[in-house]
Scaffold this motif. Structure first.
Motif, PDB file in Angstrom:
ATOM      1  N   ALA A   1      33.630 -53.619 -75.135  1.00 40.45           N
ATOM      2  CA  ALA A   1      33.464 -52.443 -74.665  1.00 40.45           C
ATOM      3  C   ALA A   1      33.860 -51.159 -75.253  1.00 40.45           C
ATOM      4  N   ASP A   2      34.975 -51.404 -76.125  1.00 44.67           N
ATOM      5  CA  ASP A   2      35.564 -50.305 -76.713  1.00 44.67           C
ATOM      6  C   ASP A   2      35.334 -50.248 -77.997  1.00 44.67           C
ATOM      7  N   ALA A   3      34.405 -51.028 -78.574  1.00 50.07           N
ATOM      8  CA  ALA A   3      34.057 -51.219 -79.803  1.00 50.07           C
ATOM      9  C   ALA A   3      32.883 -50.394 -80.245  1.00 50.07           C
ATOM     10  N   VAL A   4      32.401 -49.492 -79.565  1.00 47.95           N
ATOM     11  CA  VAL A   4      31.447 -48.498 -79.768  1.00 47.95           C
ATOM     12  C   VAL A   4      31.865 -47.180 -79.151  1.00 47.95           C
ATOM     13  N   ARG A   5      31.637 -46.183 -80.010  1.00 54.46           N
ATOM     14  CA  ARG A   5      31.973 -44.558 -79.666  1.00 54.46           C
ATOM     15  C   ARG A   5      30.529 -43.980 -80.114  1.00 54.46           C
ATOM     16  N   VAL A   6      30.329 -43.060 -79.116  1.00 53.93           N
ATOM     17  CA  VAL A   6      29.052 -42.143 -79.411  1.00 53.93           C
ATOM     18  C   VAL A   6      29.756 -40.509 -79.159  1.00 53.93           C
ATOM     19  N   ALA A   7      29.292 -39.719 -80.277  1.00 51.17           N
ATOM     20  CA  ALA A   7      29.649 -38.449 -80.171  1.00 51.17           C
ATOM     21  C   ALA A   7      28.272 -37.956 -80.340  1.00 51.17           C
ATOM     22  N   ALA A   8      28.026 -36.657 -79.555  1.00 47.19           N
ATOM     23  CA  ALA A   8      26.835 -35.974 -79.598  1.00 47.19           C
ATOM     24  C   ALA A   8      27.266 -34.162 -79.523  1.00 47.19           C
ATOM     25  N   LEU A   9      26.181 -33.777 -80.423  1.00 43.72           N
ATOM     26  CA  LEU A   9      26.261 -32.322 -80.456  1.00 43.72           C
ATOM     27  C   LEU A   9      24.958 -31.848 -79.887  1.00 43.72           C
TER      28      LEU A   9
END
Length: 144
Positions: A96-104
């Motif tokens: 679960a902590d292996a993916v990170r999403v950032a959005a603008l």
């Protein structure tokens, strides 16, 4: 002139190394292991990320570094708003902590695009969708 010979040697060496498993299966291993790393990152997370963002135009992808960057996307239902997403795969394991999403997010005010806040729930929802899809892909590969 030597390129075909070198390629053949590399293939033969890879096959020879692959055949050195001893024929015994290690306890606790399965065909759909959570660590699939032929592309530098977990392939289930990579495929799931691409599937999840398939509606957005891709600007950059790096399967070895585990980064996917989309271009600006304007939803036809909200033409005065646009989004840009970056997905980073942080580990070779399906966790679960292996993916990170950032959005603008930007909104159009008087013909100018102005930065607007993105709620944490939006990026969390995208992470959840990616993880669910990755788990589905893993289950499907173990069923085959």
């Amino acid at each position: 002139m030597f390129r075909p010979l070198r390629s053949a040697l590399v293939v033969c060496a890879a096959l020879a190394i692959a055949g050195c498993g001893g024929g015994q299966k290690r306890p606790g291993t399965d065909l759909a292991a959570s660590r699939i790393t032929t592309i530098g990152v977990n392939s289930y997370l990579w495929r799931a990320s691409l599937d999840t963002l398939s509606f957005m135009p891709l600007l950059q992808t790096d399967s070895n570094g585990g980064v996917i960057v989309t271009d600006w996307y304007v939803n036809p239902q909200t033409p005065a708003e646009r989004m840009k997403v970056t997905v980073t795969i942080l580990d070779q394991d399906l966790r679960a902590d292996a993916v990170r999403v950032a959005a603008l997010r930007e909104v159009n005010r008087g013909g100018q695009w102005v930065s607007a806040p993105v709620t944490a729930a939006t990026t969390q929802k995208l992470e959840d969708i990616i993880l669910t899809r990755a788990r589905d892909l893993r289950r499907a590969s173990s069923a085959n």
